[in-house]
Design a protein around this motif. Sequence first.
Motif, PDB file in Angstrom:
ATOM      1  N   ASP A  19      84.272  -8.543-116.468  1.00 35.00           N
ATOM      2  CA  ASP A  19      85.363  -8.280-115.540  1.00 35.00           C
ATOM      3  C   ASP A  19      85.202  -6.895-114.929  1.00 35.00           C
ATOM      4  O   ASP A  19      85.211  -5.890-115.647  1.00 35.00           O
ATOM      5  CB  ASP A  19      86.703  -8.378-116.283  1.00 35.00           C
ATOM      6  CG  ASP A  19      87.903  -8.148-115.369  1.00 35.00           C
ATOM      7  OD1 ASP A  19      87.705  -7.968-114.154  1.00 35.00           O
ATOM      8  OD2 ASP A  19      89.034  -8.158-115.883  1.00 35.00           O
ATOM      9  N   PRO A  20      85.066  -6.782-113.594  1.00 40.67           N
ATOM     10  CA  PRO A  20      84.896  -5.464-112.985  1.00 40.67           C
ATOM     11  C   PRO A  20      86.132  -4.582-113.078  1.00 40.67           C
ATOM     12  O   PRO A  20      86.066  -3.388-112.794  1.00 40.67           O
ATOM     13  CB  PRO A  20      84.568  -5.794-111.524  1.00 40.67           C
ATOM     14  CG  PRO A  20      85.178  -7.128-111.295  1.00 40.67           C
ATOM     15  CD  PRO A  20      85.041  -7.859-112.592  1.00 40.67           C
ATOM     16  N   LEU A  72      88.876 -18.494-113.037  1.00 42.62           N
ATOM     17  CA  LEU A  72      88.976 -17.941-111.683  1.00 42.62           C
ATOM     18  C   LEU A  72      88.093 -16.708-111.538  1.00 42.62           C
ATOM     19  O   LEU A  72      87.364 -16.558-110.544  1.00 42.62           O
ATOM     20  CB  LEU A  72      90.432 -17.595-111.362  1.00 42.62           C
ATOM     21  CG  LEU A  72      90.668 -16.860-110.032  1.00 42.62           C
ATOM     22  CD1 LEU A  72      90.208 -17.706-108.848  1.00 42.62           C
ATOM     23  CD2 LEU A  72      92.136 -16.467-109.889  1.00 42.62           C
ATOM     24  N   ARG A  73      88.149 -15.823-112.524  1.00 43.79           N
ATOM     25  CA  ARG A  73      87.335 -14.611-112.449  1.00 43.79           C
ATOM     26  C   ARG A  73      85.842 -14.949-112.450  1.00 43.79           C
ATOM     27  O   ARG A  73      85.052 -14.305-111.747  1.00 43.79           O
ATOM     28  CB  ARG A  73      87.669 -13.682-113.613  1.00 43.79           C
ATOM     29  CG  ARG A  73      89.055 -13.035-113.515  1.00 43.79           C
ATOM     30  CD  ARG A  73      89.186 -11.923-114.529  1.00 43.79           C
ATOM     31  NE  ARG A  73      90.496 -11.312-114.538  1.00 43.79           N
ATOM     32  CZ  ARG A  73      90.923 -10.391-113.674  1.00 43.79           C
ATOM     33  NH1 ARG A  73      90.133 -10.004-112.682  1.00 43.79           N
ATOM     34  NH2 ARG A  73      92.127  -9.874-113.777  1.00 43.79           N
ATOM     35  N   ARG A  74      85.447 -15.941-113.224  1.00 42.76           N
ATOM     36  CA  ARG A  74      84.038 -16.337-113.229  1.00 42.76           C
ATOM     37  C   ARG A  74      83.619 -16.901-111.878  1.00 42.76           C
ATOM     38  O   ARG A  74      82.498 -16.658-111.418  1.00 42.76           O
ATOM     39  CB  ARG A  74      83.777 -17.339-114.359  1.00 42.76           C
ATOM     40  CG  ARG A  74      83.733 -16.683-115.739  1.00 42.76           C
ATOM     41  CD  ARG A  74      83.239 -17.636-116.799  1.00 42.76           C
ATOM     42  NE  ARG A  74      84.195 -18.691-117.095  1.00 42.76           N
ATOM     43  CZ  ARG A  74      85.203 -18.573-117.956  1.00 42.76           C
ATOM     44  NH1 ARG A  74      85.398 -17.425-118.594  1.00 42.76           N
ATOM     45  NH2 ARG A  74      86.022 -19.577-118.190  1.00 42.76           N
ATOM     46  N   GLU A  75      84.499 -17.664-111.234  1.00 40.74           N
ATOM     47  CA  GLU A  75      84.200 -18.177-109.903  1.00 40.74           C
ATOM     48  C   GLU A  75      84.048 -17.038-108.906  1.00 40.74           C
ATOM     49  O   GLU A  75      83.166 -17.051-108.042  1.00 40.74           O
ATOM     50  CB  GLU A  75      85.305 -19.135-109.435  1.00 40.74           C
ATOM     51  CG  GLU A  75      85.214 -20.528-110.036  1.00 40.74           C
ATOM     52  CD  GLU A  75      83.930 -21.244-109.641  1.00 40.74           C
ATOM     53  OE1 GLU A  75      83.505 -21.127-108.471  1.00 40.74           O
ATOM     54  OE2 GLU A  75      83.324 -21.899-110.515  1.00 40.74           O
ATOM     55  N   GLU A  89      93.809 -21.960-102.094  1.00 46.31           N
ATOM     56  CA  GLU A  89      93.650 -23.424-102.153  1.00 46.31           C
ATOM     57  C   GLU A  89      92.217 -23.813-102.502  1.00 46.31           C
ATOM     58  O   GLU A  89      91.987 -24.792-103.230  1.00 46.31           O
ATOM     59  CB  GLU A  89      94.043 -24.050-100.811  1.00 46.31           C
ATOM     60  CG  GLU A  89      95.534 -24.018-100.507  1.00 46.31           C
ATOM     61  CD  GLU A  89      95.988 -22.706 -99.902  1.00 46.31           C
ATOM     62  OE1 GLU A  89      97.160 -22.621 -99.491  1.00 46.31           O
ATOM     63  OE2 GLU A  89      95.161 -21.751 -99.842  1.00 46.31           O
ATOM     64  N   ASP A  90      91.237 -23.059-101.984  1.00 51.61           N
ATOM     65  CA  ASP A  90      89.836 -23.381-102.262  1.00 51.61           C
ATOM     66  C   ASP A  90      89.520 -23.219-103.743  1.00 51.61           C
ATOM     67  O   ASP A  90      88.841 -24.061-104.351  1.00 51.61           O
ATOM     68  CB  ASP A  90      88.918 -22.471-101.446  1.00 51.61           C
ATOM     69  CG  ASP A  90      89.078 -22.685 -99.948  1.00 51.61           C
ATOM     70  OD1 ASP A  90      89.391 -23.808 -99.544  1.00 51.61           O
ATOM     71  OD2 ASP A  90      88.891 -21.708 -99.191  1.00 51.61           O
ATOM     72  N   TYR A  91      90.018 -22.145-104.336  1.00 50.83           N
ATOM     73  CA  TYR A  91      89.757 -21.912-105.758  1.00 50.83           C
ATOM     74  C   TYR A  91      90.538 -22.903-106.624  1.00 50.83           C
ATOM     75  O   TYR A  91      90.037 -23.370-107.654  1.00 50.83           O
ATOM     76  CB  TYR A  91      90.122 -20.477-106.127  1.00 50.83           C
ATOM     77  CG  TYR A  91      89.135 -19.469-105.586  1.00 50.83           C
ATOM     78  CD1 TYR A  91      87.920 -19.251-106.220  1.00 50.83           C
ATOM     79  CD2 TYR A  91      89.419 -18.751-104.432  1.00 50.83           C
ATOM     80  CE1 TYR A  91      87.004 -18.334-105.727  1.00 50.83           C
ATOM     81  CE2 TYR A  91      88.501 -17.829-103.922  1.00 50.83           C
ATOM     82  CZ  TYR A  91      87.299 -17.635-104.570  1.00 50.83           C
ATOM     83  OH  TYR A  91      86.389 -16.733-104.072  1.00 50.83           O
ATOM     84  N   ARG A 142      89.229  -8.403-105.636  1.00 49.52           N
ATOM     85  CA  ARG A 142      87.797  -8.517-105.962  1.00 49.52           C
ATOM     86  C   ARG A 142      86.945  -8.443-104.703  1.00 49.52           C
ATOM     87  O   ARG A 142      85.868  -7.815-104.710  1.00 49.52           O
ATOM     88  CB  ARG A 142      87.545  -9.837-106.709  1.00 49.52           C
ATOM     89  CG  ARG A 142      86.092 -10.008-107.126  1.00 49.52           C
ATOM     90  CD  ARG A 142      85.664  -8.935-108.097  1.00 49.52           C
ATOM     91  NE  ARG A 142      84.246  -9.042-108.431  1.00 49.52           N
ATOM     92  CZ  ARG A 142      83.283  -8.402-107.772  1.00 49.52           C
ATOM     93  NH1 ARG A 142      83.577  -7.620-106.755  1.00 49.52           N
ATOM     94  NH2 ARG A 142      82.019  -8.541-108.140  1.00 49.52           N
ATOM     95  N   VAL A 143      87.383  -9.062-103.619  1.00 54.63           N
ATOM     96  CA  VAL A 143      86.621  -8.998-102.368  1.00 54.63           C
ATOM     97  C   VAL A 143      86.575  -7.566-101.850  1.00 54.63           C
ATOM     98  O   VAL A 143      85.533  -7.080-101.388  1.00 54.63           O
ATOM     99  CB  VAL A 143      87.230  -9.948-101.320  1.00 54.63           C
ATOM    100  CG1 VAL A 143      86.550  -9.768 -99.963  1.00 54.63           C
ATOM    101  CG2 VAL A 143      87.088 -11.402-101.765  1.00 54.63           C
ATOM    102  N   ALA A 144      87.700  -6.850-101.925  1.00 54.57           N
ATOM    103  CA  ALA A 144      87.738  -5.462-101.469  1.00 54.57           C
ATOM    104  C   ALA A 144      86.798  -4.595-102.298  1.00 54.57           C
ATOM    105  O   ALA A 144      86.112  -3.712-101.763  1.00 54.57           O
ATOM    106  CB  ALA A 144      89.164  -4.924-101.533  1.00 54.57           C
TER     107      ALA A 144
END
Length: 289
Positions: A98-99, A169-172, A183-185, A215-217
């Motif tokens: 986990d970052p 979710l975090r692994r994805e 919705e995608d996740y 996470r994206v940021a």
Amino acid sequence: MVSLGVLSGDPVGAARLSDLPVGRSPLRTANHVVILVSAGQGTHAVDFVTYACRPGTLLWGRPGQVHQFGGQIGFDATLLMFSPAILPELPLPELATDPFAPACWQPAGEDEDAIVAEIAQIGVDQVRFGGTAFGANLLAHSVAVLLMRISALAPVPRRSPADLLIGQLRRELEREVRHRRVEDYAEQLRCSVRTLTRASLAVTGRSAKQLIDERVALEAKRVLATSNLPVSDVGRQLGFEEPTNFGRFFARETGQSPGSFRAALQRSPAPRVPHQRSALPGRLTPRTA
């Protein structure tokens, strides 16, 4: 300047910070980096959070994270670098990947003694047995023990259904960091958006959408800091087709434009935060945007 990869053909690289030609520029590595400060006072930044360090301070940078060395005179540390591929399967939950997990501690008492001894022994064994099949196995298991001891500094999380779902979710997110809809996740994880959001709020106090955007940021900051890619290319890499959309997203998440963030990184370090003491809950380590 070194790339903070493993420093030899061995599975574990051990070195003194003072022996490495590292500079202040951000460096990203695909390896784990464990740092034990041995002398002086200074700073070290992991993923744009700068920690004040003194003898005994322990830092753990995970694969993919960005390091910045303070470069203070008289500041020294032992660095261990190793690939995640060498580790046997361990009951290490998100703490290993986990970052946003704790990255810095000031161990005390028996915790400190055990961790200092483990790191010292790994350095000795790397010299004695490095380059042999026996040494590879010995070092891999010794590093695993070290990570288990570090993990013991943080509380063992409850593994409720919500914890398990958010772990998925975090692994994805780690598998492919891209700007996508909740919705995608939810579809990938075979649950409803409502279930995913409720689980996220229960486990982290933040919505699933906030976790994804956070996470994206972070990934955007990493790429901006360690590459010369144009801002528009960084945005496209993260799933933003329009540069203006990426710019608005980044400014909303960080309070800066991508260009301003990149320029400011060269002028001054990130704000300092106190280290995490072993008696405090691991998830209370401060984070900055």
